[in-house]
Motif scaffolding. Structure first.
Motif, PDB file in Angstrom:
ATOM      1  N   LEU A  27       0.803  -1.224   0.000  1.00  0.00           N
ATOM      2  CA  LEU A  27       0.000   0.000   0.000  1.00  0.00           C
ATOM      3  C   LEU A  27       0.836   1.274   0.000  1.00  0.00           C
ATOM      4  O   LEU A  27       0.329   2.342  -0.347  1.00  0.00           O
ATOM      5  N   LYS A  28       2.093   1.186   0.378  1.00  0.00           N
ATOM      6  CA  LYS A  28       2.946   2.377   0.345  1.00  0.00           C
ATOM      7  C   LYS A  28       3.024   2.947  -1.067  1.00  0.00           C
ATOM      8  O   LYS A  28       2.977   4.167  -1.270  1.00  0.00           O
ATOM      9  N   VAL A  29       3.131   2.066  -2.048  1.00  0.00           N
ATOM     10  CA  VAL A  29       3.197   2.501  -3.449  1.00  0.00           C
ATOM     11  C   VAL A  29       1.871   3.092  -3.882  1.00  0.00           C
ATOM     12  O   VAL A  29       1.812   4.142  -4.532  1.00  0.00           O
ATOM     13  N   TYR A  30       0.768   2.440  -3.515  1.00  0.00           N
ATOM     14  CA  TYR A  30      -0.564   2.936  -3.872  1.00  0.00           C
ATOM     15  C   TYR A  30      -0.808   4.320  -3.280  1.00  0.00           C
ATOM     16  O   TYR A  30      -1.368   5.201  -3.939  1.00  0.00           O
ATOM     17  N   LEU A  31      -0.391   4.525  -2.033  1.00  0.00           N
ATOM     18  CA  LEU A  31      -0.618   5.814  -1.385  1.00  0.00           C
ATOM     19  C   LEU A  31       0.203   6.910  -2.049  1.00  0.00           C
ATOM     20  O   LEU A  31      -0.301   8.016  -2.280  1.00  0.00           O
ATOM     21  N   ALA A  32       1.445   6.619  -2.371  1.00  0.00           N
ATOM     22  CA  ALA A  32       2.289   7.614  -3.036  1.00  0.00           C
ATOM     23  C   ALA A  32       1.701   8.020  -4.382  1.00  0.00           C
ATOM     24  O   ALA A  32       1.645   9.214  -4.728  1.00  0.00           O
ATOM     25  N   ASP A  33       1.228   7.043  -5.153  1.00  0.00           N
ATOM     26  CA  ASP A  33       0.623   7.338  -6.456  1.00  0.00           C
ATOM     27  C   ASP A  33      -0.667   8.138  -6.295  1.00  0.00           C
ATOM     28  O   ASP A  33      -0.935   9.077  -7.062  1.00  0.00           O
ATOM     29  N   ALA A  34      -1.475   7.788  -5.291  1.00  0.00           N
ATOM     30  CA  ALA A  34      -2.743   8.484  -5.075  1.00  0.00           C
ATOM     31  C   ALA A  34      -2.510   9.930  -4.676  1.00  0.00           C
ATOM     32  O   ALA A  34      -3.221  10.841  -5.138  1.00  0.00           O
ATOM     33  N   LYS A  35      -1.535  10.180  -3.823  1.00  0.00           N
ATOM     34  CA  LYS A  35      -1.228  11.555  -3.408  1.00  0.00           C
ATOM     35  C   LYS A  35      -0.733  12.376  -4.593  1.00  0.00           C
ATOM     36  O   LYS A  35      -1.096  13.549  -4.751  1.00  0.00           O
TER      37      LYS A  35
ATOM     38  N   LEU B 157     -10.690  -3.985  -3.549  1.00  0.00           N
ATOM     39  CA  LEU B 157     -11.808  -4.150  -2.633  1.00  0.00           C
ATOM     40  C   LEU B 157     -11.441  -3.733  -1.209  1.00  0.00           C
ATOM     41  O   LEU B 157     -12.298  -3.281  -0.446  1.00  0.00           O
ATOM     42  N   LEU B 158     -10.195  -3.873  -0.829  1.00  0.00           N
ATOM     43  CA  LEU B 158      -9.749  -3.413   0.483  1.00  0.00           C
ATOM     44  C   LEU B 158      -9.748  -1.889   0.569  1.00  0.00           C
ATOM     45  O   LEU B 158     -10.196  -1.313   1.566  1.00  0.00           O
ATOM     46  N   ILE B 159      -9.261  -1.233  -0.460  1.00  0.00           N
ATOM     47  CA  ILE B 159      -9.262   0.237  -0.473  1.00  0.00           C
ATOM     48  C   ILE B 159     -10.700   0.739  -0.495  1.00  0.00           C
ATOM     49  O   ILE B 159     -11.083   1.619   0.279  1.00  0.00           O
ATOM     50  N   ASP B 160     -11.514   0.190  -1.399  1.00  0.00           N
ATOM     51  CA  ASP B 160     -12.961   0.444  -1.430  1.00  0.00           C
ATOM     52  C   ASP B 160     -13.288   1.927  -1.563  1.00  0.00           C
ATOM     53  O   ASP B 160     -14.242   2.424  -0.945  1.00  0.00           O
ATOM     54  N   SER B 161     -12.510   2.619  -2.364  1.00  0.00           N
ATOM     55  CA  SER B 161     -12.686   4.064  -2.529  1.00  0.00           C
ATOM     56  C   SER B 161     -14.084   4.406  -3.033  1.00  0.00           C
ATOM     57  O   SER B 161     -14.576   3.815  -3.989  1.00  0.00           O
ATOM     58  N   GLY B 162     -14.731   5.353  -2.362  1.00  0.00           N
ATOM     59  CA  GLY B 162     -16.043   5.817  -2.779  1.00  0.00           C
ATOM     60  C   GLY B 162     -17.200   4.992  -2.262  1.00  0.00           C
ATOM     61  O   GLY B 162     -18.353   5.328  -2.513  1.00  0.00           O
ATOM     62  N   ILE B 163     -16.925   3.918  -1.535  1.00  0.00           N
ATOM     63  CA  ILE B 163     -17.992   3.069  -0.995  1.00  0.00           C
ATOM     64  C   ILE B 163     -18.225   3.446   0.467  1.00  0.00           C
ATOM     65  O   ILE B 163     -17.343   3.239   1.312  1.00  0.00           O
ATOM     66  N   PRO B 164     -19.377   4.010   0.792  1.00  0.00           N
ATOM     67  CA  PRO B 164     -19.646   4.400   2.186  1.00  0.00           C
ATOM     68  C   PRO B 164     -19.517   3.207   3.133  1.00  0.00           C
ATOM     69  O   PRO B 164     -20.093   2.153   2.903  1.00  0.00           O
ATOM     70  N   GLY B 165     -18.746   3.405   4.197  1.00  0.00           N
ATOM     71  CA  GLY B 165     -18.580   2.341   5.186  1.00  0.00           C
ATOM     72  C   GLY B 165     -17.562   1.283   4.825  1.00  0.00           C
ATOM     73  O   GLY B 165     -17.294   0.400   5.626  1.00  0.00           O
ATOM     74  N   TYR B 166     -16.983   1.351   3.618  1.00  0.00           N
ATOM     75  CA  TYR B 166     -15.972   0.380   3.185  1.00  0.00           C
ATOM     76  C   TYR B 166     -16.457  -1.060   3.404  1.00  0.00           C
ATOM     77  O   TYR B 166     -15.754  -1.909   3.959  1.00  0.00           O
ATOM     78  N   GLY B 167     -17.666  -1.345   2.917  1.00  0.00           N
ATOM     79  CA  GLY B 167     -18.279  -2.648   3.149  1.00  0.00           C
ATOM     80  C   GLY B 167     -17.511  -3.820   2.567  1.00  0.00           C
ATOM     81  O   GLY B 167     -17.455  -4.894   3.174  1.00  0.00           O
TER      82      GLY B 167
ATOM     83  N   GLN C  69     -12.775  12.258  -6.578  1.00  0.00           N
ATOM     84  CA  GLN C  69     -12.249  10.922  -6.821  1.00  0.00           C
ATOM     85  C   GLN C  69     -10.841  10.737  -6.279  1.00  0.00           C
ATOM     86  O   GLN C  69     -10.538   9.741  -5.615  1.00  0.00           O
ATOM     87  N   ASN C  70      -9.949  11.676  -6.555  1.00  0.00           N
ATOM     88  CA  ASN C  70      -8.557  11.514  -6.135  1.00  0.00           C
ATOM     89  C   ASN C  70      -8.380  11.734  -4.632  1.00  0.00           C
ATOM     90  O   ASN C  70      -7.599  11.037  -3.982  1.00  0.00           O
ATOM     91  N   GLU C  71      -9.121  12.689  -4.077  1.00  0.00           N
ATOM     92  CA  GLU C  71      -9.046  12.913  -2.634  1.00  0.00           C
ATOM     93  C   GLU C  71      -9.592  11.710  -1.877  1.00  0.00           C
ATOM     94  O   GLU C  71      -9.024  11.283  -0.868  1.00  0.00           O
ATOM     95  N   GLU C  72     -10.694  11.145  -2.362  1.00  0.00           N
ATOM     96  CA  GLU C  72     -11.290   9.982  -1.714  1.00  0.00           C
ATOM     97  C   GLU C  72     -10.346   8.788  -1.770  1.00  0.00           C
ATOM     98  O   GLU C  72     -10.268   7.995  -0.817  1.00  0.00           O
ATOM     99  N   GLU C  73      -9.609   8.631  -2.870  1.00  0.00           N
ATOM    100  CA  GLU C  73      -8.649   7.532  -2.983  1.00  0.00           C
ATOM    101  C   GLU C  73      -7.584   7.643  -1.893  1.00  0.00           C
ATOM    102  O   GLU C  73      -7.230   6.651  -1.242  1.00  0.00           O
ATOM    103  N   VAL C  74      -7.076   8.849  -1.676  1.00  0.00           N
ATOM    104  CA  VAL C  74      -6.067   9.062  -0.630  1.00  0.00           C
ATOM    105  C   VAL C  74      -6.648   8.729   0.745  1.00  0.00           C
ATOM    106  O   VAL C  74      -6.032   8.009   1.543  1.00  0.00           O
TER     107      VAL C  74
END
Length: 243
Positions: free
Chosen positions: A60-68, A197-207, A105-110
């Motif tokens: 996830l370190k790579v995913y977070l850097a790309d999202a930021k 599915l773990l990141i679950d960006s944009g899904i309320p509650g991260y179901g 979209q991008n803020e929610e991903e972060v």
């Protein structure tokens, strides 16, 4: 001494990332020939994040850097929304309520990745999930049902069934169950879908995330629906066995 420990940990993590399955005991579906290899691989990945969350923290370190970076470059321009559909039966009639959640979209991903990192940092190792042929049959039948309806059924089947209904129907020893549905293009690896599915960006509650990390599940099955309507489709089915 401290430098030696850091070096050993770095070597350990490097080995995890470079080897196919460094935790063979988590490959509980290895002998389940009724599943495709990529479906068995997804079960392995689910067990890794449940039993060794520190491994996924490394990914996830790579995913977070790309999202930021994407958020900084795009500013507030990227807006998107998600739909949450709630079904209730009142006096024998089904009432459907659809809520729309708008977000950048991008803020929610972060935010979603940072939330996931926090969850995994505080996650105690969970039980290892076992495969179940009945749950797999439920997933496969629902995948075929989705094929017939353009993958527009959400979690409610064309016969009105819910995930727990289909799971209990196909595997009588299960007392509860739930489902994740995912789509991605181009063709993803099993780990890509698990991370999505773990990141679950944009899904309320991260179901979807908390389905994967739910400690009550005992069994799991994954079904690859292949390429449908421009997306590679996936089903994850979770079950709880009765005493």
């Amino acid at each position: 001494m401290k430098n030696i420990l850091i070096l050993l940990m770095s070597v350990f993590l490097f080995g995890i990332r470079c080897s196919g399955q460094p935790f063979p005991y988590l490959n509980t579906a290895r002998d389940c020939k009724y599943m495709k290899p990529v479906e068995r691989e997804m079960i392995y990945e689910i067990n890794v994040v449940r039993n060794h969350p520190e491994v996924y923290l490394g990914y996830l370190k790579v995913y977070l850097a790309d999202a930021k970076e994407d958020f900084e470059n795009s500013g507030i321009e990227r807006r998107n929304y998600s739909l949450t559909t709630e079904y209730r039966t009142v006096n024998g009639k089904t009432k459907i309520k659809v809520d729309t959640t708008w977000f950048n979209q991008n803020e929610e991903e972060v935010k979603a990745i940072e939330s996931l990192i926090d969850d995994l940092q505080h996650l105690e190792p969970l039980n290892i999930l076992k495969p179940d042929a009945g749950i797999y049959n439920a997933a496969k039948l629902y995948g075929l049902d989705q094929d017939r309806h353009g993958w527009e059924l959400s979690h409610r089947g064309s016969d009105g069934s819910w995930p727990v209904d289909r799971i209990k129907r196909s595997s009588r020893k299960m007392i509860d169950g739930n489902e994740n549905i995912a789509g991605k293009y181009p063709e993803p690896a099993a780990r890509d879908i698990v991370i999505q599915l773990l990141i679950d960006s944009g899904i309320p509650g991260y179901g979807h995330r908390y389905n994967i990390l739910n400690p009550k599940w005992t069994h799991v099955a994954c079904f690859s629906g292949d390429l449908k309507n421009g997306m590679y489709r996936w089903l994850q089915e979770f079950g709880e066995i009765g005493n």
